[in-house]
Design an enzyme around this catalytic site. Sequence first.
Site, short mmCIF file in Angstrom:
data_model
loop_
_atom_site.label_atom_id
_atom_site.label_comp_id
_atom_site.label_asym_id
_atom_site.label_seq_id
_atom_site.Cartn_x
_atom_site.Cartn_y
_atom_site.Cartn_z
N GLU A 157 7.96 5.11 -5.97
CA GLU A 157 6.83 4.57 -5.13
C GLU A 157 6.02 4.78 -6.90
OE1 GLU A 157 5.82 4.84 -2.04
OE2 GLU A 157 4.13 6.65 -2.74
N HIS B 198 1.43 5.04 5.04
CA HIS B 198 -0.22 5.80 4.71
C HIS B 198 -0.61 5.95 5.49
CE1 HIS B 198 -2.75 6.69 1.20
NE2 HIS B 198 -3.71 6.85 2.03
N HIS C 188 6.52 9.53 -5.78
CA HIS C 188 5.82 8.99 -6.37
C HIS C 188 4.85 9.81 -7.45
CE1 HIS C 188 2.34 5.81 -6.39
NE2 HIS C 188 1.59 6.52 -7.53
#
Length: 237
Positions: free
Chosen positions: A70, A190, A43
């Site tokens: 991401e 997550h 990310h």
Amino acid sequence: MTKLSVNINKVATLRNARGGDTPNVVKVALDCEAFGADGITVHPRPDERHIRRADVYDLRPLLRTEFNIEGYPSPEFIDLVLKVKPHQVTLVPDDPSQITSNSGWDTKANLEFLSEVLDQFNSAGIRTSVFVAADPEMVEYAAKAGADRVELYTEPYATAYPKNPEAAVAPFVEAAKTARKLGIGLNAGHDLSLVNLNYFYKNIPWVDEVSIGHALISDALYLGLERTIQEYKNCLR
């Protein structure tokens, strides 16, 4: 088979804490693959506080498993993804200053914006995923926007799991059923961990991929990276 994608942002955070190149992000990613990971997730944020743009370019030609990038679809992010051409791009609604992703997209309110962004990636042959809450309506509008997959934001599940696992997973099962009915793929991520991952998988065995970083890297401090990856893979059986 559900794939395990290892998010290596925390490895980059550790490297950046001292400067230099220890630990080496590329080496850790390749070791994760050798130890059984099915993919690598990064990310890259605008301030490069963990993964840097240079890391993304360094990783792409060397990875042998799936590469997932991401991030928030800013013009700079879109440009990076189109140049690197990972296997998958996951769109998250993060403000650049956020420490970590803490919500899913309102895909209904952002339908036009997401449709335009997804079209660029789909046209380039990059599989697309949109980060959403466990809400069937959000899943439906992600599909309308043209997403190949959704990634369910699992922090609420992880938080509620210790007190009532059945209640914690229930909304995720409904959202997952919606994705399956619509014919789009399903990812999750997550705060998934060795504590809660197997129960999630047993209730939603058709999940295509889980992306795990913080918990996995933390567990590796005690168990070692190779054993940790195998423990997470065991949770997906």
